[in-house]
Design a protein around this motif. Sequence first.
Motif, PDB file in Angstrom:
ATOM      1  N   TYR A  42     -50.044  71.131 -10.882  1.00  0.00           N
ATOM      2  CA  TYR A  42     -49.371  71.494 -12.133  1.00  0.00           C
ATOM      3  C   TYR A  42     -48.031  72.181 -11.902  1.00  0.00           C
ATOM      4  CZ  TYR A  42     -54.007  70.323 -13.733  1.00  0.00           C
ATOM      5  OH  TYR A  42     -55.186  69.661 -13.961  1.00  0.00           O
ATOM      6  N   CYS A  85     -53.514  71.197 -20.614  1.00  0.00           N
ATOM      7  CA  CYS A  85     -52.546  70.437 -19.798  1.00  0.00           C
ATOM      8  C   CYS A  85     -51.761  69.452 -20.648  1.00  0.00           C
ATOM      9  CB  CYS A  85     -53.271  69.678 -18.692  1.00  0.00           C
ATOM     10  SG  CYS A  85     -54.015  70.698 -17.424  1.00  0.00           S
ATOM     11  N   ILE A  86     -52.475  68.693 -21.454  1.00  0.00           N
ATOM     12  CA  ILE A  86     -51.835  67.648 -22.247  1.00  0.00           C
ATOM     13  C   ILE A  86     -50.989  68.254 -23.362  1.00  0.00           C
ATOM     14  CG2 ILE A  86     -52.292  65.706 -23.790  1.00  0.00           C
ATOM     15  CD1 ILE A  86     -54.832  65.197 -22.005  1.00  0.00           C
ATOM     16  N   ASN A 129     -52.922  60.070 -18.462  1.00  0.00           N
ATOM     17  CA  ASN A 129     -51.484  59.970 -18.253  1.00  0.00           C
ATOM     18  C   ASN A 129     -50.777  59.841 -19.589  1.00  0.00           C
ATOM     19  OD1 ASN A 129     -51.382  56.935 -18.759  1.00  0.00           O
ATOM     20  ND2 ASN A 129     -52.690  57.001 -16.948  1.00  0.00           N
ATOM     21  N   GLU A 134     -47.556  69.497 -22.133  1.00  0.00           N
ATOM     22  CA  GLU A 134     -46.561  68.445 -21.911  1.00  0.00           C
ATOM     23  C   GLU A 134     -46.014  67.918 -23.240  1.00  0.00           C
ATOM     24  OE1 GLU A 134     -45.309  67.978 -19.180  1.00  0.00           O
ATOM     25  OE2 GLU A 134     -46.769  68.652 -17.698  1.00  0.00           O
ATOM     26  N   THR A 141     -51.205  63.609 -16.183  1.00  0.00           N
ATOM     27  CA  THR A 141     -51.238  64.997 -16.645  1.00  0.00           C
ATOM     28  C   THR A 141     -52.382  65.786 -16.019  1.00  0.00           C
ATOM     29  OG1 THR A 141     -52.588  64.423 -18.560  1.00  0.00           O
ATOM     30  CG2 THR A 141     -50.195  64.391 -18.848  1.00  0.00           C
ATOM     31  N   CYS A 142     -53.522  65.136 -15.799  1.00  0.00           N
ATOM     32  CA  CYS A 142     -54.716  65.812 -15.298  1.00  0.00           C
ATOM     33  C   CYS A 142     -55.787  64.747 -15.067  1.00  0.00           C
ATOM     34  CB  CYS A 142     -55.224  66.857 -16.303  1.00  0.00           C
ATOM     35  SG  CYS A 142     -55.501  66.220 -17.979  1.00  0.00           S
TER      36      CYS A 142
END
Length: 365
Positions: free
Chosen positions: A226, A268-269, A168, A272, A182-183
């Motif tokens: 997502y 993913c990270i 997170n 963001e 986030t994942c």
Amino acid sequence: MGPQSTYTIIGLMSGTSGDGLDIACCDFYKNEFWDFKIIKAETIPFPPEIEQSLKEAHLLTAAELEGLDMKFGQWMGQTCAEFCHQYKLNPLAIASHGHTVFHRPEINMTKQIGNGYALSESSGLPVINDFRKLDVFLGGQGAPLVPIGDAQLFQEFDFALNLGGIANISMDDNGERLAFDTCPFNLLFNYYALMLGKPFDEGGEFAKSGLVIPEILEALEGLPFYKQKGAKSLARENITDDYLPVLGQTAQSPQDILATLSEHFANCIAREILDHTIASSMHQKLLVTGGGAYNTFFIQRLESKIKSKVKIVIPEKQIIDFKEALVFAFLGLLRLRNENNCLASVTGASRDNCGGTVFGFFNKN
């Protein structure tokens, strides 16, 4: 509780990775901003019987789960009492996250076990726990809860990333705090490391030896989570229902799955972070904590994607390992001061709120 110069609180964190109880005794004091000192912190392994029960908690009957709730609370209380005795600590209270069994905010359900009465009676100290339910009642996700600690205890960082069972991130966005899961992270990394005979992928060496599987990477990137905007959170149920079916589509080696997960999580990270960078700033910093901070291979993959914009900072070991326990101690302190400890900008609730149930008696002088 009236104001005082220093507050000593124990924070307890039992995360989704299931590797033990993080316990941190912390001092908090406020001048212009809040500051802290971790006096003593340890990770206490779960007794084998409790460890197994926690892993299977989501499969228990209602009666069995209530029994585990009491048993786990009692064990945590006894552990805190021994911890305080061993290190001659005299905290004001214990703030406990508990162990998440179910988290389904879309149906107004979140369940963290570790009974407050049992914890208080076994430790001999007042207890604050059950931090999530009020926010869920107010229409929020009940998670993540750590961002208010990021905002008030780690103001020097633009982003704070925790790599635990689930990853997170928390950040400031024009004076408003944003945060979300986030994942997945170690929940899946550890699952595949176990197939190779290890409890976790130390340093990301298994992943480093594998090859990214393009079709699985593409399928992971297309998962519905997502596409969600705003407040969002992941739970163990999402791993079972969404991720494992994708990862199990083909007979691939665990090393290749780990390599693919590393690339996916880094994507993913990074997305963001880059979506929220300030174009005019060349000095933004990302604080990375949680067990994933030791995953050298993953950190290198993430760094390769963001280094032109954001500097990754790996703090001292005590902060890596115990930041979440520290922040839950802080959440407990805010609850005792009747100050908001959960942000609607993060969870999507109808308002900021002051969550947590208090057990035990406090000196009101």
